[in-house]
Design a protein around this motif. Structure first.
Motif, PDB file in Angstrom:
ATOM      1  N   ALA A 150      47.367 100.054  36.451  1.00  0.00           N
ATOM      2  CA  ALA A 150      47.778  99.376  35.220  1.00  0.00           C
ATOM      3  C   ALA A 150      47.106  98.010  35.097  1.00  0.00           C
ATOM      4  O   ALA A 150      46.626  97.630  34.027  1.00  0.00           O
ATOM      5  N   ALA A 151      47.050  97.272  36.200  1.00  0.00           N
ATOM      6  CA  ALA A 151      46.474  95.931  36.172  1.00  0.00           C
ATOM      7  C   ALA A 151      45.003  95.958  35.800  1.00  0.00           C
ATOM      8  O   ALA A 151      44.492  95.026  35.164  1.00  0.00           O
ATOM      9  N   LEU A 152      44.313  97.036  36.160  1.00  0.00           N
ATOM     10  CA  LEU A 152      42.883  97.133  35.897  1.00  0.00           C
ATOM     11  C   LEU A 152      42.563  98.039  34.711  1.00  0.00           C
ATOM     12  O   LEU A 152      41.418  98.456  34.525  1.00  0.00           O
ATOM     13  N   GLY A 153      43.581  98.335  33.908  1.00  0.00           N
ATOM     14  CA  GLY A 153      43.351  99.077  32.672  1.00  0.00           C
ATOM     15  C   GLY A 153      42.951 100.516  32.867  1.00  0.00           C
ATOM     16  O   GLY A 153      42.192 101.064  32.060  1.00  0.00           O
ATOM     17  N   LEU A 154      43.478 101.164  33.904  1.00  0.00           N
ATOM     18  CA  LEU A 154      43.107 102.549  34.204  1.00  0.00           C
ATOM     19  C   LEU A 154      44.290 103.509  34.159  1.00  0.00           C
ATOM     20  O   LEU A 154      44.161 104.661  34.566  1.00  0.00           O
ATOM     21  N   SER A 155      45.418 103.047  33.646  1.00  0.00           N
ATOM     22  CA  SER A 155      46.609 103.905  33.635  1.00  0.00           C
ATOM     23  C   SER A 155      46.381 105.202  32.873  1.00  0.00           C
ATOM     24  O   SER A 155      46.832 106.276  33.291  1.00  0.00           O
ATOM     25  N   ASP A 156      45.686 105.112  31.738  1.00  0.00           N
ATOM     26  CA  ASP A 156      45.474 106.313  30.933  1.00  0.00           C
ATOM     27  C   ASP A 156      44.479 107.273  31.563  1.00  0.00           C
ATOM     28  O   ASP A 156      44.331 108.408  31.109  1.00  0.00           O
ATOM     29  N   LYS A 157      43.795 106.832  32.630  1.00  0.00           N
ATOM     30  CA  LYS A 157      42.842 107.688  33.341  1.00  0.00           C
ATOM     31  C   LYS A 157      43.346 108.054  34.736  1.00  0.00           C
ATOM     32  O   LYS A 157      42.594 108.600  35.543  1.00  0.00           O
ATOM     33  N   ALA A 158      44.610 107.778  35.005  1.00  0.00           N
ATOM     34  CA  ALA A 158      45.141 107.949  36.362  1.00  0.00           C
ATOM     35  C   ALA A 158      44.981 109.361  36.881  1.00  0.00           C
ATOM     36  O   ALA A 158      44.747 109.574  38.080  1.00  0.00           O
ATOM     37  N   ASN A 159      45.071 110.360  35.994  1.00  0.00           N
ATOM     38  CA  ASN A 159      45.024 111.763  36.426  1.00  0.00           C
ATOM     39  C   ASN A 159      43.756 112.485  35.980  1.00  0.00           C
ATOM     40  O   ASN A 159      43.668 113.708  36.088  1.00  0.00           O
ATOM     41  N   ALA A 160      42.782 111.707  35.491  1.00  0.00           N
ATOM     42  CA  ALA A 160      41.486 112.297  35.146  1.00  0.00           C
ATOM     43  C   ALA A 160      40.603 112.311  36.390  1.00  0.00           C
ATOM     44  O   ALA A 160      40.787 111.500  37.307  1.00  0.00           O
TER      45      ALA A 160
END
Length: 342
Positions: A150-160
């Motif tokens: 979340a801090a590095l703006g990757l939450s929406d890619k967590a499961n990609a």
């Protein structure tokens, strides 16, 4: 209260604490003394001296810039600190732990983001962080995978799958991987190479945040404006030696030159000759006059311009920046490049 990072002698990882006894923390995050490295010759190639006795101290909590031209020895220095390259001579301490006598503790105090993108392409970002945390022995209930994503703006890619991420996203994932064990020292080796402006801004916002919380950050970059803006202390390495290491503001005061950029009423086609001043061309018929602040003033520059028969439409002044100082120290060039030329 900002987090203080304490070394757990029973474990190779870092633990965060709000302890009220900061005196147990080391004064310096990294100490390098007499560090030398010579690479053995290969075939007909002679041995190559990469480091010639480097002394360097990085204060705890600083945002430290490590700069130098290509081939200066920066990568060798970082790789020795990170345990990737063996030194020839000298000592290195990380968080007051010698890399020879306490190698596991020393390197557990360190998070490294290498220049090359190293990605587990068949894992998801969350899986990559979980595996990395496991390597450091971080218990499952203390892992911060989702927090870092979340801090590095990757939450929406967590499961990609990582292979589907852009280059900038992969670089941010590498930063997250370097932080899974909560290290008190973070090395960023060219972290924004190939990263677009927006992603670069997000990354630096996060790096500033963790630095304010107590993490010592060491940055190498060829984007000198980044180093000037971010770093409180800068060291410049050239030909295997540290040629300067000082606070950024003090470093910028090394040059006593200043530019007056003159836009004339009528664009000049031939640069004026001004006795005692250096004149270089600028775009759209303007020109820059360089003077030494201890020997002349802006008024004297303008008087010389008017004396050359030039009517002044506008002026701006330019103080030396980190690029000017860098060029002067590494190449002996104090002039600002002409932006109208390649």
């Amino acid at each position: 209260m900002a987090q203080l990072f304490l070394f757990d002698m029973q474990s190779p990882r870092m633990t965060a604490s709000t302890a009220s006894t900061p005196s147990i923390l080391p004064e310096n995050a990294i100490e390098v003394l007499g560090l030398k490295k010579t690479y053995k010759g290969n075939g007909k190639a002679p041995p190559k001296v990469a480091l010639r006795g480097v002394d360097l101290t990085v204060k705890r909590g600083s945002m430290f810039g490590l700069l130098g031209p290509n081939g200066a020895g920066k990568s060798t220095l970082i790789n020795i600190i990170a345990g990737v390259v063996n030194k020839s001579e000298g000592t290195v301490k990380i968080w007051d732990r010698d890399i020879d006598t306490h190698s596991r503790d020393a390197r557990s105090a360190l998070g490294v983001v290498p220049q090359e993108i190293v990605a587990d392409v068949f894992f998801t970002p969350r899986e990559s962080l979980e595996v990395q945390a496991g390597f450091y022995g971080v218990p499952a209930d203390e892992r911060r995978s989702d927090e870092l994503l979340a801090a590095l703006g990757l939450s929406d890619k967590a499961n990609a799958y990582v292979r589907s991420l852009s280059g900038g996203m992969k670089r941010r994932l590498m930063v997250a991987k370097a932080l899974v064990h909560n290290p008190p020292v973070l090395i960023l080796d060219e972290p924004t190479a190939g990263v677009d402006v927006e992603l670069r801004r997000q990354l630096w916002d996060y790096v500033r945040k963790i630095n304010e919380e107590g993490v010592t950050v060491i940055l190498t970059t060829h984007y000198l404006e980044e180093a000037q803006e971010l770093c409180d202390t800068i060291a410049i390495v050239n030909r295997g030696e540290v040629i300067t290491c000082e606070p950024t503001e003090q470093l910028l005061r090394r040059l006593d030159t200043r530019n007056v950029v003159v836009t004339p009423e009528t664009p000049v086609t031939t640069l004026p000759v001004l006795n005692g001043f250096s004149v270089t061309s600028r775009a759209n018929g303007a020109f820059a006059v360089t003077y030494r602040t201890g020997e002349a003033s802006v008024e004297q520059v303008l008087a010389a311009v008017r004396g050359a028969g030039i009517s002044i439409h506008d002026i701006t002044t330019e103080d030396p920046d980190l690029e000017d100082v860098f060029l002067a120290l590494t190449y002996g060039d104090t002039s600002r490049p002409d932006p109208t030329k390649d």
